[in-house]
Design an enzyme around this catalytic site. Structure first.
Site, mmCIF file in Angstrom:
data_model
loop_
_atom_site.group_PDB
_atom_site.id
_atom_site.type_symbol
_atom_site.label_atom_id
_atom_site.label_comp_id
_atom_site.label_asym_id
_atom_site.label_seq_id
_atom_site.Cartn_x
_atom_site.Cartn_y
_atom_site.Cartn_z
ATOM 1 C CD GLU A 36 -2.790 1.230 2.386
ATOM 2 O OE1 GLU A 36 -2.793 0.370 3.272
ATOM 3 O OE2 GLU A 36 -3.458 2.275 2.439
ATOM 4 N NE ARG B 244 3.848 -7.771 10.318
ATOM 5 C CZ ARG B 244 3.078 -7.083 9.472
ATOM 6 N NH1 ARG B 244 1.969 -7.594 9.014
ATOM 7 N NH2 ARG B 244 3.426 -5.882 9.086
ATOM 8 C CE LYS C 269 3.040 0.199 5.040
ATOM 9 N NZ LYS C 269 2.583 -0.020 3.668
HETATM 10 P P1 ATP Z 1 2.354 -1.907 8.076
HETATM 11 O O1 ATP Z 1 1.530 -2.761 8.997
HETATM 12 O O2 ATP Z 1 3.660 -1.531 8.599
HETATM 13 O O3 ATP Z 1 1.585 -0.730 7.518
HETATM 14 P P2 ATP Z 1 1.601 -3.488 5.892
HETATM 15 O O4 ATP Z 1 1.608 -4.935 6.033
HETATM 16 O O5 ATP Z 1 0.276 -2.853 5.992
HETATM 17 O O6 ATP Z 1 2.667 -2.845 6.859
HETATM 18 P P3 ATP Z 1 1.782 -3.365 3.062
HETATM 19 O O7 ATP Z 1 2.144 -2.228 2.220
HETATM 20 O O8 ATP Z 1 0.391 -3.866 3.029
HETATM 21 O O9 ATP Z 1 2.232 -3.010 4.539
HETATM 22 O O10 ATP Z 1 2.789 -4.561 2.800
HETATM 23 C C1 ATP Z 1 3.105 -5.060 1.539
HETATM 24 C C2 ATP Z 1 3.449 -6.521 1.669
HETATM 25 O O11 ATP Z 1 4.539 -6.698 2.565
HETATM 26 C C3 ATP Z 1 2.280 -7.294 2.232
HETATM 27 O O12 ATP Z 1 2.134 -8.483 1.469
HETATM 28 C C4 ATP Z 1 2.676 -7.580 3.631
HETATM 29 O O13 ATP Z 1 2.115 -8.783 4.069
HETATM 30 C C5 ATP Z 1 4.208 -7.642 3.545
HETATM 31 N N1 ATP Z 1 4.817 -7.289 4.823
HETATM 32 C C6 ATP Z 1 4.616 -6.172 5.538
HETATM 33 N N2 ATP Z 1 5.305 -6.201 6.684
HETATM 34 C C7 ATP Z 1 5.984 -7.367 6.707
HETATM 35 C C8 ATP Z 1 6.869 -7.995 7.633
HETATM 36 N N3 ATP Z 1 7.212 -7.416 8.775
HETATM 37 N N4 ATP Z 1 7.383 -9.200 7.302
HETATM 38 C C9 ATP Z 1 7.051 -9.785 6.145
HETATM 39 N N5 ATP Z 1 6.217 -9.266 5.233
HETATM 40 C C10 ATP Z 1 5.678 -8.067 5.506
#
Ligand code: ATP
Ligand code: MG
Length: 561
Positions: free
Chosen positions: A36, A261, A271
């Site tokens: 995102e 994760r 984020k």
């Molecule tokens: P945040 O919770 O920090 O906003 P998010 O998961 O919402 O992170 P996205 O932009 O949706 O952020 O993430 C893009 C991809 O990266 C998704 O498929 C998500 O599952 C993966 N991802 C995000 N954080 C991690 C992590 N700590 N370890 C592994 N994969 C991750």
């Protein structure tokens, strides 16, 4: 990024191998990385990037970059651009670039289709009422009063939502699934909401926006994704992911697979929280070298290969775990050791005068750029009567087993001679300003003449007259002082920040050859660590060196002491 893509096995790979053996998906493997665009990528995202792009590479498939941009209030092109750059920097290239917002027309059509099938309805409940009606894990929910309205009415209301006849929050479109489902995600989830916000790509064209669960699976389907890999928190959403694809009878049905994760000690990977650090100026932007963002790590000098190595080493599992920050640093050291040229730098200088060395003489010592790699060649290091050594390499009253310089004691100057300290000169306040020493001419290049006992301590130094000083060295420490920031004080993780995470050294003396160090080049400063020329702050007049990592893990000792 090809030579090191041979990676170890994991459960996602095993699923793909089995699917290929059964000739599922016409023998194709198509994955995607779906960020995102509401922040910069961090090391957790790197794990997902390495996994998705790595699988496509390994199985001769494709990997797409898709921006899941269905939340206009938090998204921005700034983030889109940075995410693209960071993925490239990590060593990957997407086969196609997509935006979920490109599918808004199609998604709208899918929603209309659900209404026509009697599987979606426009609901007037407020967000709060919806929460109340939803029930709990032990209690079934209550039907919305609009649940049984006619298809015609729902079509009319949904169109009215699109046309702006309702205020934000006044109506939502919901799927009609099961208000008693044990999985709360299936209790008539919202599909569309009204939000009057300008989208970074579609502008003001839409005022209704699809919810993540609806948009995500259908976007995967529209792109013919075969394996839709996401993190564990989406496991309970999988039945909904599958439900939309099943009831819409889509031509393909991607398989959602969840993995754990990546978490890292002494940092945060959210984020929202990282944005808070940036906005409240606790750090110097998203690319601050202390940030766990890809940008921050890049600016600090972490090689992309080290980040890929870490992701490979931690593996892909279904069990949540937390990686020790020290493991990341170990990967960084390992990567830099082989290729970083060695240099000498004095960060906390004290002057040494070698009284028996001629005043007008300078020697150009031939020194290897790397102790184990002769192909990296030699450099000349000037040696003269006045040099600098580190203040910490002298003790007036040496502790037992202190093998560096002390009154009447010997120490070896790296690449040069053994010196003996004869006199300590202090200013009025008692601070040492100069050490007077004499050198032993027959000890050059590591030689120990007969009669002299072996000198145990070897220290680095820089000749005074030729030293490069138009520079600054920045020493970084962990951004947080505790392993799990915020865990003791649920409300404010910022209270756990390490107040000493940045130390700026301005009176530094570097080997003259470093005056020509290109931006983003890296070195090992002997005995001090690996250093990287900062691309943001360095100017023609002044070079800024960031310490990437020290030579050893000193943190463990300190924090456990
Ligand atoms: P945040 O919770 O920090 O906003 P998010 O998961 O919402 O992170 P996205 O932009 O949706 O952020 O993430 C893009 C991809 O990266 C998704 O498929 C998500 O599952 C993966 N991802 C995000 N954080 C991690 C992590 N700590 N370890 C592994 N994969 C991750
Ligand atoms: Mg997400």
């Amino acid at each position: 990024m090809t030579e090191e893509t041979k990676t170890s096995s994991n459960f996602v790979k095993n699923i793909i191998i089995k699917d290929l053996a059964e000739h599922k998906n016409n023998g194709q493997v198509i994955t995607r990385f779906p960020p995102e665009p509401n922040g910069y990528l961090h090391i957790g995202h790197a794990k997902s990037v390495c996994l998705n792009f790595g699988l496509a590479e390994e199985f001769d498939g494709r990997c797409y970059l898709r921006f899941d941009d269905t939340n206009p209030t938090k998204e921005d092109v700034e983030y889109v651009d940075s995410i693209k750059e960071d993925i490239n920097w990590l060593g990957f290239q997407w086969d196609n670039l997509y935006f979920a917002s490109d599918y808004y027309d199609k998604l709208y059509e899918f929603a209309v289709e659900l209404i026509k099938k009697g599987l979606a309805y426009v609901c007037p409940l407020t967000a709060e009422q919806m929460r109340e009606y939803r029930g709990t894990l032990t209690e079934p929910g209550i039907n919305s009063p609009a649940r049984d309205s006619s298809v015609e009415e729902n079509l009319r209301f949904f169109e009215a939502m699109k046309n702006g006849d309702f205020a934000d929050g006044e109506r939502v479109l919901r799927a009609k699934i099961d208000m008693a489902a044990p999985n709360l995600n299936l209790r008539d989830p919202v599909i569309y909401r009204i939000r009057r916000a300008t989208h970074h790509r579609t502008g003001d064209r839409w005022i209704i926006y699809p919810m993540y669960d609806f948009a995500h699976g259908l976007s995967d389907m529209l792109e013919n994704i075969t394996h839709s890999i996401c993190t564990l928190e989406f496991e309970a959403h999988r039945p909904l992911y599958d439900w939309y694809l099943d009831v819409l009878n889509t031509p393909c049905h991607p398989q959602q697979i969840e993995f754990a994760r990546l978490n890292l000690t002494y940092t945060i990977l959210s984020k929202r929280k990282l944005l808070e650090l940036v906005q409240d100026k606790h750090v110097d932007g998203w690319d601050d070298p202390r940030m766990p963002t890809i940008r921050g790590m890049r600016r600090r000098g972490y090689p992309a290969a080290a980040i890929r190595d870490l992701c490979e080493r931690v593996g892909v599992t279904k069990k949540d775990s937390c990686i020790d920050f020290a493991s990341l640093e170990a990967c960084v050291r390992e990567n830099l050791d082989a290729s970083a040229a060695r240099r000498m730098a004095v960060l906390d200088p004290i002057k040494v005068v070698i009284t028996n060395y001629p005043e007008d003489k300078t020697e150009e010592l031939e020194c290897a750029n790397h102790p184990k790699n002769p192909e990296m060649g030699m450099r000349k290091v000037p040696f003269a009567r006045k040099i600098f050594i580190e203040r910490a390499d002298f003790m007036e009253e040496p502790a037992p087993k202190y093998h560096r310089l002390a009154p009447g004691k010997n120490v070896r100057l790296r690449y040069a001679y053994v010196i003996t300290c004869d006199e300590v000169i202090k200013d009025a306040s008692g601070e040492i300003t100069e050490l007077r020493c004499h050198y032993h001419e027959d000890t050059k290049h590591g030689k120990t003449p007969e009669g002299m006992s072996k000198v145990k301590g070897i220290i680095h130094w820089v000749a005074s007259a030729t030293a490069f000083t138009n520079c600054e060295v920045r020493l970084y420490d962990r951004l947080f002082a505790v392993e799990f920031p915020g865990s003791d004080r649920m409300c404010d993780f910022k209270l756990d920040m390490n107040p000493d995470s940045l130390e700026i050294k301005t009176n530094v003396k570097l080997e003259p050859i470093l005056a020509g160090a290109p931006i983003e080049s890296y070195y090992q400063f002997e005995r001090l660590g690996y250093f990287f020329v900062d691309h943001e702050l360095s100017t023609k007049e002044k070079l800024i060196f960031n310490r990437t990592v020290s030579l050893r893990d000193t943190w463990r000792k300190i924090s456990k002491a």
